[in-house]
Enzyme design. Structure first.
Site, PDB file in Angstrom:
ATOM      1  N   HIS A  21     -34.485 114.264  -9.239  1.00  0.00           N
ATOM      2  CA  HIS A  21     -33.939 114.530  -8.082  1.00  0.00           C
ATOM      3  C   HIS A  21     -32.308 114.330  -8.415  1.00  0.00           C
ATOM      4  O   HIS A  21     -31.951 113.700  -9.222  1.00  0.00           O
ATOM      5  CB  HIS A  21     -34.115 113.522  -7.077  1.00  0.00           C
ATOM      6  N   ASP A  48     -29.214 112.279  -6.594  1.00  0.00           N
ATOM      7  CA  ASP A  48     -29.334 111.007  -5.632  1.00  0.00           C
ATOM      8  C   ASP A  48     -28.503 111.736  -4.194  1.00  0.00           C
ATOM      9  O   ASP A  48     -27.406 112.211  -4.115  1.00  0.00           O
ATOM     10  CB  ASP A  48     -28.087 110.056  -6.203  1.00  0.00           C
ATOM     11  N   HIS A 105     -31.861 113.660 -12.053  1.00  0.00           N
ATOM     12  CA  HIS A 105     -32.617 112.572 -13.280  1.00  0.00           C
ATOM     13  C   HIS A 105     -34.017 112.405 -12.733  1.00  0.00           C
ATOM     14  O   HIS A 105     -34.237 112.679 -11.355  1.00  0.00           O
ATOM     15  CB  HIS A 105     -31.676 111.308 -13.343  1.00  0.00           C
ATOM     16  N   ARG A 139     -27.786  99.263  -8.269  1.00  0.00           N
ATOM     17  CA  ARG A 139     -27.020 100.622  -8.334  1.00  0.00           C
ATOM     18  C   ARG A 139     -26.145 100.477  -7.554  1.00  0.00           C
ATOM     19  O   ARG A 139     -26.235 100.093  -6.486  1.00  0.00           O
ATOM     20  CB  ARG A 139     -28.135 101.797  -8.174  1.00  0.00           C
TER      21      ARG A 139
END
Ligand code: SIN
Length: 294
Positions: free
Chosen positions: A119, A121, A269, A284
Site C-alpha cells: 500500500h 499510506d 510498502h 509514526r
C-alpha cells in the site's frame, strides 16, 4: 529481464548522485533504500543537515537511521521540518490519542497489523501524505523480524512497455479508505464515511519531476475509464508485476530505536508480519502532502 526492465535499471543507476558532507549515506540496494548515519535526529538539525537528509530521501526513496533516542515531541518536531503533520483518518476517530502520532503495534492478541499488504499510506485522501516517519521502539523479542518491504514506483512505471505506458496516460483510479479501514481492519465507519479520492494513474513527483505509477492494492478500487473486468485485470497485472520484480524492492531490517523515513509519493510498502505471537511497537509521524497530478 526484458529490455524495458534492463534499460530502466541502467538509466536509474546512471542518475547523478550527490556528495554529502554532514551525513553518511550507504545505499541498501542499487534501486531503493539507504542507511544514513552520523546524525542525531533528537537535536535541532542544521539547515545543511536537513537539506542533505531531504536530498538523500528523494534520491533513495526510503532511508533508515539507527540507534535514535526520540521523544514523541522530538519526533513531531522533526516531522514539521519537512512540512505540516497529517492526521490519519483512524486517529480522527480515536478520542484521547495524540492525533499526530499513529501507533503501529502487534502482539499475541492482534488479528491484523498495520501496513500488512502492499500500500501507499492513505492514498484515499485527496491530498495523500508526502512522507512517513516510523520510529520502532520495541522489536519482536530476540530482535529479528518485522521487516518492511518498499517498492520503487518510478521504476515500476519505467519498466513498462511504451504501449502500456501510453494506455495508462490520462487514466484515473479511485482510492477508497473503506477498503482497508472498514474491510481489512474492521473499523467502525465514521459519520460521512472514510475518505475516497480519484487520482491519475501516472503521476509526476512534485519535487523530482519524474513519472511514476500511482495505484496500490491497499486502497485502489478501480480504474474509472475501464469496465469492471478490464479494471480488475489491469490492476492485478500491475500489482503482480511489482511482486515478481524484486529488483525494484528493498527490505528494511529494523533494529530497536530505528527511524525509517519514506517518500510516500513514489513508493509502496508492506509490513512483514513474520513474528506472531511476539510484540512489536512503533509510532509514526506522517507529513502532509498535496494532490498527485499528471
Ligand atoms: C505502516 O504501514 O506504516 C507500517 C509499517 C511497518 O509497521 O513497518
Amino acid at each position: 529481464m526484458n529490455d524495458y526492465g534492463l534499460n530502466a535499471i541502467e538509466a536509474w543507476n546512471n542518475r547523478p548522485r550527490r556528495h554529502y558532507e554532514t551525513i553518511s549515506v550507504k545505499p541498501l540496494t542499487h534501486t531503493i533504500g539507504a542507511e544514513i548515519s552520523g546524525v542525531d535526529l533528537s537535536t535541532e538539525l542544521s539547515d545543511q543537515q536537513l537539506d542533505e537528509i531531504r536530498h538523500a530521501w528523494l534520491e533513495n526513496l526510503v532511508v533508515i537511521f539507527r540507534d535514535q533516542q526520540m521523544t514523541p515531541e522530538q519526533h513531531k518536531r522533526l516531522g514539521r521540518r519537512f512540512g505540516a503533520l497529517h492526521v490519519h483518518p483512524l486517529n480522527a476517530v480515536k478520542p484521547g490519542k495524540d492525533p499526530e502520532i499513529f501507533e503501529v503495534k502487534a502482539g499475541k492478541h492482534s488479528k491484523t497489523v498495520a501496513g500488512e499488504g502492499w500500500h501507499t499510506d492513505v492514498s484515499c485522501d485527496a491530498e495523500p501524505p508526502m512522507g512517513s516517519m516510523l520510529y520502532v521502539t520495541q522489536m519482536p523479542e530476540g530482535g529479528i523480524g518485522g521487516d518492511t518491504m518498499f517498492a520503487n514506483m518510478y521504476l515500476a512505471y519505467d519498466m513498462l512497455s511504451d504501449r502500456l505506458k501510453s494506455l495508462l496516460e490520462g487514466m484515473t483510479a479511485i482510492h477508497d479508505g473503506a477498503i482497508p479501514y472498514a474491510g481489512r481492519y474492521r473499523h467502525k465507519v465514521p459519520e460521512g464515511g472514510f475518505p475516497t479520492a480519484e487520482h491519475p494513474i501516472v503521476v509526476r513527483h512534485p519535487e523530482t519531476g519524474r513519472k511514476l505509477l500511482f495505484v496500490n492494492p491497499g486502497f485502489t478500487s478501480h480504474i474509472v475509464q475501464l469496465t469492471g473486468y478490464e479494471s480488475r485485470c489491469l490492476l492485478e497485472m500491475l500489482y503482480r508485476m511489482i511482486e515478481i520484480t524484486p529488483s525494484l524492492i528493498c527490505r528494511i531490517p529494523w533494529t530497536q530505536n530505528s527511524m525509517v523515513l519514506w517518500d510516500n509519493r513514489c513508493t509502496q510498502h508492506h509490513a512483514v508480519w513474520d513474528y506472531y505471537p511476539l510484540n512489536r511497537y512503533g509510532q509514526r509521524v506522517t507529513i502532509a502532502g498535496q494532490a498527485p497530478s499528471a
